[in-house]
Design a protein around this motif. Structure first.
Motif, PDB file in Angstrom:
ATOM      1  N   LEU A 128      57.812  45.450  52.266  1.00 38.76           N
ATOM      2  CA  LEU A 128      58.379  45.975  53.507  1.00 38.76           C
ATOM      3  C   LEU A 128      58.153  47.476  53.587  1.00 38.76           C
ATOM      4  CD1 LEU A 128      60.007  45.251  56.073  1.00 38.76           C
ATOM      5  CD2 LEU A 128      62.088  45.738  54.755  1.00 38.76           C
ATOM      6  N   ALA A 129      58.345  48.174  52.456  1.00 40.62           N
ATOM      7  CA  ALA A 129      58.099  49.619  52.419  1.00 40.62           C
ATOM      8  C   ALA A 129      56.619  49.921  52.628  1.00 40.62           C
ATOM      9  CB  ALA A 129      58.575  50.191  51.086  1.00 40.62           C
ATOM     10  N   ASP A 130      55.742  49.112  52.008  1.00 39.88           N
ATOM     11  CA  ASP A 130      54.307  49.314  52.179  1.00 39.88           C
ATOM     12  C   ASP A 130      53.894  49.099  53.632  1.00 39.88           C
ATOM     13  OD1 ASP A 130      53.975  49.836  49.484  1.00 39.88           O
ATOM     14  OD2 ASP A 130      53.537  47.745  48.969  1.00 39.88           O
ATOM     15  N   SER A 131      54.512  48.105  54.286  1.00 37.83           N
ATOM     16  CA  SER A 131      54.169  47.817  55.684  1.00 37.83           C
ATOM     17  C   SER A 131      54.533  48.985  56.587  1.00 37.83           C
ATOM     18  CB  SER A 131      54.886  46.543  56.147  1.00 37.83           C
ATOM     19  OG  SER A 131      54.503  45.441  55.359  1.00 37.83           O
ATOM     20  N   ALA A 132      55.650  49.625  56.266  1.00 33.03           N
ATOM     21  CA  ALA A 132      56.078  50.757  57.086  1.00 33.03           C
ATOM     22  C   ALA A 132      55.123  51.938  56.962  1.00 33.03           C
ATOM     23  CB  ALA A 132      57.492  51.180  56.681  1.00 33.03           C
ATOM     24  N   LEU A 133      54.463  52.063  55.795  1.00 38.55           N
ATOM     25  CA  LEU A 133      53.550  53.184  55.558  1.00 38.55           C
ATOM     26  C   LEU A 133      52.104  52.846  55.872  1.00 38.55           C
ATOM     27  CD1 LEU A 133      55.012  54.452  52.145  1.00 38.55           C
ATOM     28  CD2 LEU A 133      55.379  55.443  54.416  1.00 38.55           C
ATOM     29  N   ALA A 134      51.828  51.568  56.122  1.00 41.64           N
ATOM     30  CA  ALA A 134      50.446  51.149  56.360  1.00 41.64           C
ATOM     31  C   ALA A 134      49.907  51.810  57.626  1.00 41.64           C
ATOM     32  CB  ALA A 134      50.372  49.630  56.483  1.00 41.64           C
ATOM     33  N   ASP A 135      48.682  52.323  57.535  1.00 42.43           N
ATOM     34  CA  ASP A 135      48.101  53.020  58.685  1.00 42.43           C
ATOM     35  C   ASP A 135      46.901  52.282  59.253  1.00 42.43           C
ATOM     36  OD1 ASP A 135      46.393  53.356  56.614  1.00 42.43           O
ATOM     37  OD2 ASP A 135      46.293  55.549  56.717  1.00 42.43           O
ATOM     38  N   SER A 136      46.753  50.987  58.918  1.00 44.43           N
ATOM     39  CA  SER A 136      45.633  50.225  59.459  1.00 44.43           C
ATOM     40  C   SER A 136      45.995  48.747  59.491  1.00 44.43           C
ATOM     41  CB  SER A 136      44.370  50.442  58.611  1.00 44.43           C
ATOM     42  OG  SER A 136      44.520  49.853  57.341  1.00 44.43           O
ATOM     43  N   ASP A 137      45.315  48.032  60.390  1.00 42.14           N
ATOM     44  CA  ASP A 137      45.524  46.584  60.450  1.00 42.14           C
ATOM     45  C   ASP A 137      45.033  45.913  59.172  1.00 42.14           C
ATOM     46  OD1 ASP A 137      46.574  46.851  62.972  1.00 42.14           O
ATOM     47  OD2 ASP A 137      44.681  46.408  63.998  1.00 42.14           O
ATOM     48  N   ALA A 138      43.993  46.480  58.535  1.00 39.93           N
ATOM     49  CA  ALA A 138      43.453  45.884  57.310  1.00 39.93           C
ATOM     50  C   ALA A 138      44.487  45.914  56.192  1.00 39.93           C
ATOM     51  CB  ALA A 138      42.192  46.629  56.886  1.00 39.93           C
ATOM     52  N   ALA A 139      45.281  47.004  56.122  1.00 34.53           N
ATOM     53  CA  ALA A 139      46.312  47.085  55.092  1.00 34.53           C
ATOM     54  C   ALA A 139      47.384  46.029  55.324  1.00 34.53           C
ATOM     55  CB  ALA A 139      46.922  48.478  55.080  1.00 34.53           C
ATOM     56  N   LEU A 140      47.789  45.824  56.590  1.00 38.39           N
ATOM     57  CA  LEU A 140      48.788  44.795  56.898  1.00 38.39           C
ATOM     58  C   LEU A 140      48.241  43.401  56.582  1.00 38.39           C
ATOM     59  CD1 LEU A 140      50.175  46.207  60.268  1.00 38.39           C
ATOM     60  CD2 LEU A 140      51.281  46.265  58.026  1.00 38.39           C
ATOM     61  N   GLU A 141      46.966  43.189  56.866  1.00 45.82           N
ATOM     62  CA  GLU A 141      46.351  41.900  56.550  1.00 45.82           C
ATOM     63  C   GLU A 141      46.341  41.652  55.043  1.00 45.82           C
ATOM     64  OE1 GLU A 141      42.504  42.084  58.243  1.00 45.82           O
ATOM     65  OE2 GLU A 141      43.203  42.019  60.347  1.00 45.82           O
ATOM     66  N   MET A 142      46.124  42.711  54.274  1.00 41.81           N
ATOM     67  CA  MET A 142      46.098  42.554  52.825  1.00 41.81           C
ATOM     68  C   MET A 142      47.486  42.207  52.293  1.00 41.81           C
ATOM     69  SD  MET A 142      44.694  45.193  49.962  1.00 41.81           S
ATOM     70  CE  MET A 142      44.617  44.705  48.234  1.00 41.81           C
ATOM     71  N   ILE A 143      48.502  42.861  52.834  1.00 39.53           N
ATOM     72  CA  ILE A 143      49.865  42.560  52.402  1.00 39.53           C
ATOM     73  C   ILE A 143      50.222  41.126  52.747  1.00 39.53           C
ATOM     74  CG2 ILE A 143      52.290  43.106  52.844  1.00 39.53           C
ATOM     75  CD1 ILE A 143      51.421  46.033  53.207  1.00 39.53           C
ATOM     76  N   ALA A 144      49.799  40.679  53.918  1.00 44.81           N
ATOM     77  CA  ALA A 144      50.106  39.307  54.329  1.00 44.81           C
ATOM     78  C   ALA A 144      49.393  38.281  53.456  1.00 44.81           C
ATOM     79  CB  ALA A 144      49.708  39.108  55.789  1.00 44.81           C
ATOM     80  N   ALA A 145      48.206  38.619  52.969  1.00 42.95           N
ATOM     81  CA  ALA A 145      47.442  37.677  52.156  1.00 42.95           C
ATOM     82  C   ALA A 145      47.768  37.781  50.670  1.00 42.95           C
ATOM     83  CB  ALA A 145      45.955  37.905  52.366  1.00 42.95           C
ATOM     84  N   ASP A 146      48.323  38.904  50.246  1.00 45.69           N
ATOM     85  CA  ASP A 146      48.611  39.102  48.816  1.00 45.69           C
ATOM     86  C   ASP A 146      49.919  39.859  48.661  1.00 45.69           C
ATOM     87  OD1 ASP A 146      48.470  39.311  46.095  1.00 45.69           O
ATOM     88  OD2 ASP A 146      46.840  40.776  46.051  1.00 45.69           O
ATOM     89  N   PRO A 147      51.049  39.186  48.932  1.00 46.57           N
ATOM     90  CA  PRO A 147      52.334  39.887  48.855  1.00 46.57           C
ATOM     91  C   PRO A 147      52.650  40.406  47.458  1.00 46.57           C
ATOM     92  CG  PRO A 147      52.661  37.521  49.076  1.00 46.57           C
ATOM     93  CD  PRO A 147      51.211  37.773  49.322  1.00 46.57           C
ATOM     94  N   LEU A 148      52.060  39.817  46.422  1.00 45.11           N
ATOM     95  CA  LEU A 148      52.281  40.321  45.067  1.00 45.11           C
ATOM     96  C   LEU A 148      51.402  41.535  44.758  1.00 45.11           C
ATOM     97  CD1 LEU A 148      52.355  36.952  43.098  1.00 45.11           C
ATOM     98  CD2 LEU A 148      54.292  38.292  43.853  1.00 45.11           C
ATOM     99  N   LEU A 149      50.414  41.787  45.621  1.00 40.86           N
ATOM    100  CA  LEU A 149      49.384  42.798  45.342  1.00 40.86           C
ATOM    101  C   LEU A 149      48.820  42.596  43.934  1.00 40.86           C
ATOM    102  CD1 LEU A 149      50.690  46.119  46.956  1.00 40.86           C
ATOM    103  CD2 LEU A 149      49.203  44.362  47.917  1.00 40.86           C
ATOM    104  N   ALA A 150      48.581  41.326  43.598  1.00 37.21           N
ATOM    105  CA  ALA A 150      48.100  40.995  42.256  1.00 37.21           C
ATOM    106  C   ALA A 150      46.730  41.599  41.991  1.00 37.21           C
ATOM    107  CB  ALA A 150      48.044  39.478  42.095  1.00 37.21           C
ATOM    108  N   SER A 151      45.862  41.604  43.007  1.00 33.56           N
ATOM    109  CA  SER A 151      44.515  42.147  42.810  1.00 33.56           C
ATOM    110  C   SER A 151      44.565  43.647  42.565  1.00 33.56           C
ATOM    111  CB  SER A 151      43.648  41.838  44.022  1.00 33.56           C
ATOM    112  OG  SER A 151      44.274  42.294  45.215  1.00 33.56           O
ATOM    113  N   VAL A 152      45.373  44.349  43.359  1.00 35.82           N
ATOM    114  CA  VAL A 152      45.499  45.802  43.195  1.00 35.82           C
ATOM    115  C   VAL A 152      46.126  46.133  41.848  1.00 35.82           C
ATOM    116  CG1 VAL A 152      46.554  47.889  44.121  1.00 35.82           C
ATOM    117  CG2 VAL A 152      45.644  46.152  45.675  1.00 35.82           C
ATOM    118  N   SER A 153      47.166  45.389  41.486  1.00 36.62           N
ATOM    119  CA  SER A 153      47.861  45.636  40.229  1.00 36.62           C
ATOM    120  C   SER A 153      46.941  45.446  39.033  1.00 36.62           C
ATOM    121  CB  SER A 153      49.060  44.699  40.116  1.00 36.62           C
ATOM    122  OG  SER A 153      49.702  44.850  38.872  1.00 36.62           O
ATOM    123  N   ALA A 154      46.110  44.389  39.071  1.00 34.97           N
ATOM    124  CA  ALA A 154      45.207  44.144  37.948  1.00 34.97           C
ATOM    125  C   ALA A 154      44.218  45.284  37.780  1.00 34.97           C
ATOM    126  CB  ALA A 154      44.477  42.822  38.161  1.00 34.97           C
TER     127      ALA A 154
END
Length: 743
Positions: A128-154
Motif C-alpha cells: 500500500l505504501a509502495d502504491s502511494a509512491l509509485a510514479d508509473s503504471d508499470a510500477a502498479l502493474e508490478m505490485i499487482a503481479a508480485d505483491p511479495l516483490l519476490a523477484s526484487v527481493s531476490a
C-alpha cells in the motif's frame, strides 16, 4: 659463408619459426597449472576457482565534493556506455521489464507465501505504501503481479547495497562491466570511456578502484617499462659488445643464437602443448639468458677457435641436465617451462656452433684487454666458503622466504586500504572467508547451502558475523521449490485472493477485490504447468551468468556452492555452527593462498636443489675431476647465497619468482666457473678466456641491473636477484682462482 650472412640466415629462420609458432600458439593464464596438489579444502578451493570465475569485478568511481544532482547526471551518462552493464545505484523504479526474464517468470518459487492473515496484512501494508509512491503504471502493474516483490527481493539480496550516493563529502558509483574478467582490452576501453565521461562533468582526475582498473593500469605500466628497458638494454648491450668486438657484425651475431633458441622454444612448445602458460614462456625466456654467453665465448676465442668448445659443450650439457629437473616438477606449468628452456638452449648451442664455424669469425679484429692473470697451483676454497657462510647466517636468522602476498603486488597499500573500505561500504562480497559446499550433484549442494544459511542466520543473531551471501535467494533447491509449489496449491485451494487470509487482509486495507488479479492468474497458470527454476536458466541469461558463476561451479569432482561471509567476529563459533554439515567447510582464502605460495616455493626450492645436484653429478661424470666439480658447485652455491641474502635485505624475503631467477644465476655462475677453471692452451687463449668471461658477466649484469629499477616489484626483484648473482659469481670465480699451470 661470412659471419654477416650466417647471422642473416639465422635471424630469418628464427623469424619464420617464431611466426609459425605464434600462429598456432595458445597462451593460458590459469595459475593452477603451476601450483602443487592442494593439501586442504582451502587450497583445493583456490586451485579450482583460479581463472574459472566468470564475470568481472566492479569499477568503483569516487566523486569527491559532488552533489547528488551532479552524481545522478554522471550515473545517467555512464549507463549509456556500451561496456557498462549496470551502474549502481539504479533508479528506484518497480518495473517488470527491469527484472531478468527467468526471475520474473518463476518469481513464485523464490519466496514462501505468508502463512495467516497477520502475515499477509504486513505484506500488503508495505505494498500500500509502495502504491502511494509509485510514479508509473508499470510500477502498479508490478505490485499487482508480485505483491511479495519476490523477484526484487531476490536480486537485492544478491546485489550490493543500493544506497551508495550519500557518503559524507564524497559520492560513490559502482559500474558492473559487460566485459569478461580477463578481457583487459575491453576493460581498458571501458575505463577510457569512463574517464572521458567524468571529464565532461568536470571530474578531470577521477579516482577509480577495482581489480579491472589495477589490471589495465598494470598492463599499461608493464608495456611502457618493457619498451623503455628493452631500448635501454639494447643500446647498452650494443655499446658494450661494440667496445669488446670492435665489429658491428659481431654485435648482431651475438644475439642471433638466443633469438633462434627462443623461436625454437616457442615452436616446440606449440607442437607439444595445446596451450602454454604465460609464466612458462616468461621464465623460459629468462632461463635462456645463459645462452647469450655461448656466442660471446665462441666469437671471443679467435687464436684457437676449437679449444673453447670442449668447455662450452661441458657447460651446455650440465645446464641441460640441470634444467631437465623441471620436466619432473609435478606441475604442468613447470613441465612446459622445462620443454621451452631445454629446446631453446639446445638450439641456441647448435646455432652458435654453426654461426661461428669455419672462417665466419675471420673478419673480427683481435681481442683486446688486460693481460691474463698468472696461474696458481693452490686450490682456493676459502673465498666461496667465507662468502656462502656470511650470506647464509642472516638468511637463517631472518628466514629467507617472503609469504606476504601483498608485498608482491604493484598496487600501493593506500590504494588497497581504500579498495577494502569501498567494498565494505557497498556490501560487496568479502573474498576472504567462504563457506564452501561440495556435493555430487547440484541439488544436494543447494540443499546444503540452504541448511548452512539457516545456521548462519543464527550466527547473525548472535553477533558472530555481519552478513552472508549465497546463491540460495536466486536459485532455491528443487525440494525448496517443490515446497513453495505446494504452498501455491494450498493458497489457491483456500480461495486465493478472493477468500481466506489474503482476502481478509486486503479488504481491511481497502484494496479492491481484483487489485491483485494478475498475481492470482499467474499462480493459477503456474499451478497448472509448473516450471522449475534451474541453473541453466541463470547461466543462459547474460546478466545472471556472471553472478551465478561466482557462487556455483561444476567441477570434475561434483558441484561446489560458495557462501561469502563478511564481518566475522568469532571465527571458531561460526566454524562450530557449520561443523555438523557434512560437505560444508569454512575456508580462509587468505591463509589458503599463503600456504599455497609456501608449497609452491618449497617445490621450486626442491627443484633448484635437485638441478644443482644433477649438474654436480654431470660435471663429475663428464670431467672425472672431483676437485673441479666441488670448486664449481661451491662457487655456484656462494653466488646463490649472496643473491638470496640481497633479496632478503632489500625486499624482506624471496618470492617464488625470485627462486626461478636463481636458476639463471646458477647457470651463469656455472658458465663463469667452467671457463675460469679451464687450462688455457697458450697466453693468447688465457687472455681471450678472461675477456670472454668478463664481457659475458658485464652484458648480463647491465641488462638485469637496468631491470632492477622497474616500478613493478616482481620485475625489480628478478633484476636485483640476477644482477647480484652475476656480480658475485664473476668475482668469486675470478679471484678464487682454480689451480692450473701458469701461462
Amino acid at each position: 659463408m661470412t659471419l654477416a650472412r650466417r647471422t642473416t640466415v639465422l635471424l630469418v629462420l628464427a623469424a619464420v619459426v617464431a611466426g609459425a609458432a605464434t600462429l598456432d600458439l595458445s597462451i593460458g593464464y590459469d595459475l593452477a597449472s603451476f601450483l602443487p596438489e592442494p593439501a586442504d579444502p582451502g587450497q583445493r578451493l583456490l586451485v579450482e576457482r583460479l581463472g574459472q570465475v566468470s564475470g568481472a569485478d566492479a569499477v568503483y568511481v569516487v566523486l569527491p565534493e559532488a552533489s547528488e544532482a551532479a552524481t545522478e547526471a554522471v550515473a545517467a551518462d555512464l549507463r549509456a556506455l556500451p561496456l557498462a552493464r549496470r551502474v549502481l545505484p539504479e533508479p528506484d523504479v518497480l518495473e517488470p521489464n527491469l527484472i531478468p526474464l527467468p526471475i520474473w517468470r518463476k518469481r513464485l518459487l523464490l519466496q514462501d507465501l505468508p502463512a495467516g492473515e497477520d502475515a499477509w496484512r504486513e505484506v500488503l501494508e508495505a505494498r500500500l505504501a509502495d502504491s502511494a509512491l509509485a510514479d508509473s503504471d508499470a510500477a502498479l502493474e508490478m505490485i499487482a503481479a508480485d505483491p511479495l516483490l519476490a523477484s526484487v527481493s531476490a536480486l537485492e539480496r544478491m546485489a550490493p547495497a543500493r544506497d551508495l550516493f550519500g557518503n559524507g563529502d564524497r559520492r560513490l558509483l559502482l559500474i558492473v562491466p559487460a566485459a569478461a574478467m580477463f578481457d583487459i582490452g575491453a576493460h581498458a576501453e571501458l575505463l577510457a570511456d569512463v574517464r572521458r565521461t567524468l571529464g565532461r562533468h568536470g571530474f578531470d582526475d577521477p579516482r577509480l578502484y577495482g581489480s579491472g582498473v589495477y589490471s589495465v593500469d598494470l598492463q599499461a605500466r608493464t608495456q611502457q617499462e618493457a619498451k623503455l628497458f628493452s631500448l635501454l638494454a639494447t643500446v647498452a648491450l650494443a655499446l658494450l659488445l661494440f667496445w669488446h668486438f670492435r665489429a658491428p657484425a659481431a654485435v648482431v651475431a651475438a644475439g642471433a643464437p638466443m633469438l633462434a633458441g627462443a623461436a625454437a622454444g616457442l615452436g616446440v612448445s606449440s607442437l607439444v602443448y595445446e596451450q602454454v602458460h604465460g609464466i612458462a614462456l616468461a621464465f623460459g625466456f629468462t632461463l635462456l639468458g645463459v645462452a647469450v654467453d655461448y656466442p660471446l665465448h665462441a666469437l671471443s676465442h679467435r687464436s684457437n677457435p676449437g679449444a673453447v668448445w670442449a668447455t662450452l659443450r661441458l657447460g651446455v650439457g650440465s645446464t641441460l641436465i640441470a634444467y631437465s629437473v623441471f620436466l619432473v616438477g609435478g606441475a604442468a606449468g613447470l613441465q612446459q617451462l622445462g620443454v621451452f628452456a631445454l629446446s631453446g638452449l639446445a638450439v641456441a648451442a647448435l646455432a652458435t656452433a654453426w654461426l661461428t664455424a669455419g672462417t665466419a669469425r675471420s673478419a673480427l679484429p683481435p681481442t683486446t684487454g688486460r693481460a691474463a692473470p698468472a696461474g696458481d697451483t693452490v686450490l682456493r676454497l676459502w673465498p666461496w666458503v667465507v662468502v656462502a657462510t656470511a650470506a647464509a647466517l642472516p638468511l637463517a636468522a631472518r628466514g629467507p622466504f617472503l609469504d606476504d602476498l601483498d608485498a608482491l603486488t604493484p598496487i600501493p597499500r593506500e590504494t588497497l586500504a581504500t579498495d577494502a573500505e569501498l567494498r565494505r561500504q557497498v556490501g560487496t562480497n568479502n573474498m576472504r572467508h567462504v563457506a564452501a559446499t561440495r556435493a555430487a550433484d547440484l541439488e544436494a549442494a543447494l540443499r546444503l547451502t540452504e541448511a548452512a544459511a539457516a545456521r548462519l542466520d543464527d550466527a547473525l543473531l548472535a553477533g558472530e558475523l555481519e552478513a552472508h551471501r549465497s546463491i540460495s535467494p536466486l536459485l532455491p533447491s528443487r525440494s525448496r521449490q517443490s515446497e513453495r509449489m505446494d504452498g501455491i496449491r494450498q493458497f489457491l485451494a483456500g480461495g486465493g485472493i478472493r477468500a481466506g487470509a489474503f482476502a481478509h487482509a486486503a479488504a481491511e486495507l481497502s484494496f479492491g477485490g481484483d487489485a491483485f488479479l494478475p498475481f492470482h492468474d499467474d499462480a493459477v497458470a503456474f499451478e497448472r504447468s509448473p516450471e522449475w527454476l534451474s541453473v541453466d536458466d541463470l547461466l543462459n541469461h547474460p546478466e545472471l551468468a556472471s553472478l551465478t558463476g561466482l557462487y556455483v561451479l561444476d567441477t570434475s569432482a561434483g558441484w561446489m556452492s560458495l557462501t561469502f561471509l563478511s564481518g566475522i567476529t568469532d571465527h571458531d563459533a561460526v566454524a562450530d555452527r557449520l561443523n555438523g554439515l557434512d560437505g560444508v567447510q569454512l575456508v580462509d582464502l587468505v591463509e589458503a593462498s599463503r600456504t599455497l605460495v609456501v608449497d609452491l616455493r618449497n617445490r621450486i626450492s626442491i627443484l633448484l636443489t635437485a638441478a644443482l645436484s644433477a649438474a654436480g653429478v654431470a660435471l663429475w661424470l663428464l670431467t672425472r675431476d672431483r676437485r673441479r666439480s666441488v670448486w664449481l658447485l661451491g662457487n655456484v652455491a656462494a653466488a646463490l647465497a649472496v643473491s638470496a641474502c640481497l633479496g632478503v635485505w632489500l625486499r624482506g624475503g624471496l618470492s617464488p619468482f625470485d627462486l626461478m631467477a636463481l636458476a639463471l644465476v646458477a647457470g651463469l655462475s656455472l658458465d663463469y666457473g667452467l671457463f675460469h677453471s679451464r687450462t688455457p692452451a697458450d697466453p693468447a687463449d688465457a687472455l681471450e678466456t678472461e675477456a670472454a668471461v668478463l664481457i659475458c658477466a658485464l652484458s648480463s649484469f647491465v641488462v638485469f641491473a637496468l631491470l632492477a629499477f622497474s616500478r613493478i616489484p616482481v620485475l625489480a626483484g628478478i633484476g636485483q636477484t640476477v644482477a647480484a648473482g652475476v656480480a658475485a659469481a664473476y668475482f668469486l670465480t675470478r679471484f678464487g682462482r682454480y689451480p692450473k699451470p701458469g701461462t
